[in-house]
Scaffold this motif. Sequence first.
Motif, PDB file in Angstrom:
ATOM      1  N   SER A  76       0.829  -1.209   0.000  1.00 26.23           N
ATOM      2  CA  SER A  76       0.000   0.000   0.000  1.00 26.23           C
ATOM      3  C   SER A  76       0.865   1.261   0.000  1.00 26.23           C
ATOM      4  N   TYR A  77       1.970   1.226   0.741  1.00 23.88           N
ATOM      5  CA  TYR A  77       2.901   2.362   0.744  1.00 23.88           C
ATOM      6  C   TYR A  77       3.535   2.533  -0.635  1.00 23.88           C
ATOM      7  N   GLU A  78       3.961   1.419  -1.239  1.00 25.75           N
ATOM      8  CA  GLU A  78       4.643   1.477  -2.532  1.00 25.75           C
ATOM      9  C   GLU A  78       3.707   1.883  -3.666  1.00 25.75           C
ATOM     10  N   LYS A  79       2.413   1.714  -3.464  1.00 26.44           N
ATOM     11  CA  LYS A  79       1.438   2.134  -4.479  1.00 26.44           C
ATOM     12  C   LYS A  79       0.901   3.538  -4.219  1.00 26.44           C
ATOM     13  N   GLY A  80       1.253   4.111  -3.079  1.00 22.20           N
ATOM     14  CA  GLY A  80       0.801   5.454  -2.756  1.00 22.20           C
ATOM     15  C   GLY A  80      -0.599   5.521  -2.188  1.00 22.20           C
TER      16      GLY A  80
END
Length: 126
Positions: A44-48
């Motif tokens: 979720s962090y890496e997808k923004g």
Amino acid sequence: MNPATDMATRLSDLRLQKGKAEGRRITQQEVADIVGIGRSTLASYEKGHDKPGRETMIALAQYYGVSVDFVAGTSPVNSDLSPQTVEDPDELALLNLWRALNQDERNLLLTLFEKAIRPSSTKSSA
């Protein structure tokens, strides 16, 4: 590009670059386990879609060997993400001590340093 997208891109790029530097593929699961979060949370962090909290941001920065500002997207992109050389013996001694600590000990020291450096910011507003 907005800050959330910057951070997402940087997190993904950092994982890929670290894997490339180590000559292997580093999975989201591996990073998540080391940092102490779930794989889906890292995704979720890496997808923004979400942003890490302070402690997770610090843990990610430490794992990747970059500043928290860099991970957050508030510092300029440096094309050379290679590790920095530590030449000062005192700094090297501190770094070696830091690396020997577990996460709880690191958190305690960070809290102590913050209170010592910014004593007024830690007082309650009661």
